[in-house]
Design an enzyme around this catalytic site. Structure first.
Site, mmCIF file in Angstrom:
data_model
loop_
_atom_site.group_PDB
_atom_site.id
_atom_site.type_symbol
_atom_site.label_atom_id
_atom_site.label_comp_id
_atom_site.label_asym_id
_atom_site.label_seq_id
_atom_site.Cartn_x
_atom_site.Cartn_y
_atom_site.Cartn_z
ATOM 1 N N SER A 143 0.834 -1.201 0.000
ATOM 2 C CA SER A 143 0.000 0.000 0.000
ATOM 3 C C SER A 143 0.869 1.251 0.000
ATOM 4 C CB SER A 143 -0.909 0.007 1.235
ATOM 5 O OG SER A 143 -1.554 1.246 1.389
ATOM 6 N N TYR A 168 -2.504 -0.300 9.905
ATOM 7 C CA TYR A 168 -2.661 -0.861 8.560
ATOM 8 C C TYR A 168 -1.355 -0.720 7.779
ATOM 9 C CZ TYR A 168 -3.991 -1.110 3.635
ATOM 10 O OH TYR A 168 -4.036 -1.409 2.298
#
Length: 339
Positions: A143, A168
């Site tokens: 990501s 995350y």
């Protein structure tokens, strides 16, 4: 090739499964269909691939598609240490495309355990299966969140990613480190992809563009964080799909920074767009003004993302070409029809 696509009921997983099938590959889709967002959208995606809801809800059973003869689906979690290795043993995959993960920066503030279970334990199980069952190439989702509050733009894979600002992001950075160590120790190829704000039809309801559209239609205020002073490298789903497919079909290629059997690439539009311009484009498509609720910066969020995709363009001829106007028009048209 025979390819396992995890997260196949998810946004990107659905698209890449469909694209690979249309190119003649054999695809096994895997997803646990969790309730992070409306599961009916996940079932609808699977239905587009020829898997009906009645069969999709069954755990650990491999179901053949009625529409694509080369597609099968199994409902399973990456954390399943008993059934996941059996799937690898029986199916003998050539390539694994691991897109299954607990997504979302803001949700990680509320339910951190879900990120550890799926993104760390689940990813470890994928790596173990890859090394034990002779997988030639693992392509997996990282990501742009790993760049944290990096103010040097555009983001390059050579930049430091040692200071994630959300759990995350920390799990995605951990995935990169885990993949690098397994590639070094056991010799199989791994390619990590740092995705930059993917949008389009069949997208995730927790993403801003989705909720913006819904709230504008229903005359509800939309929350605009940091008073709108944010920018993102918004990337249309079909451009992302094209990039992933090229990596799978052309095979592993090392980039300049990550040597040996492990590579990391940025995959995005390669252009930063202001959030307020993004909202204006949605307003234009809906022919309706948004009610703006200006909010302070959200914990775990970043001010701007912008991908340097030079290495992906050089090694795989990746060239995203969908404009924001075209991409959002496609999304709003889909939304008005399906939602």
């Amino acid at each position: 090739m025979k390819i396992l696509v995890t997260g196949a009921a998810g946004f990107i997983g659905f698209y890449i499964s469909k694209s690979l099938l249309e190119n003649g590959h054999i695809v096994v889709g895997l997803d646990n269909i969790n309730d992070y967002y409306d599961i009916n959208l996940k079932f609808s995606r699977l239905n587009q691939l020829g898997i009906d809801k009645q069969r999709a809800v069954q755990f650990n059973l491999l179901n053949k598609s009625s529409s694509y003869k080369n597609f099968s689906f199994v409902r399973m979690s990456l954390e399943d240490r008993e059934n996941l290795p059996s799937l690898f043993k029986n199916q003998k995959f050539d390539v694994v495309c691991n897109l299954a993960a607990q997504a979302g920066v803001r949700y990680s503030l509320e339910n951190p355990e879900a990120y550890i279970d799926s993104n760390l334990v689940g990813f470890l199980n994928i790596l173990e299966c890859c090394r034990n069952y002779d997988i030639k190439h693992l392509v997996y989702a990282s990501s742009s969140s790993v760049y944290g509050l990096n103010d040097k733009i555009p983001f390059k894979t050579t930049d430091s990613v040692d200071h994630p600002v959300s759990l995350y992001a920390a799990t995605k950075k951990s995935n990169e480190l885990m993949a690098h160590s397994y590639s070094h120790l056991y010799g199989f190829k791994t390619t990590g992809l740092r995705f930059f704000t993917v949008y389009g039809p069949w997208g995730r309801p927790d993403m801003a563009y989705f909720s913006f559209t819904e709230d504008i239609i229903n005359n509800k205020p939309i929350n605009v964080y940091n008073n709108g002073k944010l920018a993102r490298d918004f990337t249309f789903i079909e451009d992302i799909t094209d990039g992933i497919k090229k990596i799978i079909e052309l095979g592993f290629k090392p980039n300049n920074h990550y040597k040996g059997n492990a590579s990391i690439y940025n995959i995005g539009r390669g252009k930063s767009i202001k959030l307020m311009d993004f909202i204006k484009q949605i307003e234009l498509n809906l022919n309706k003004r948004a009610i703006l609720n200006m909010m302070p910066m959200q914990k775990g969020d970043v001010y701007e993302t912008w991908a340097d995709t030079t290495e992906l363009e050089t090694n795989y001829k990746y060239k995203p070409n969908t404009s924001l106007a075209t991409g959002l028009k496609s999304f709003t048209k889909w939304y008005l029809k399906h939602m």
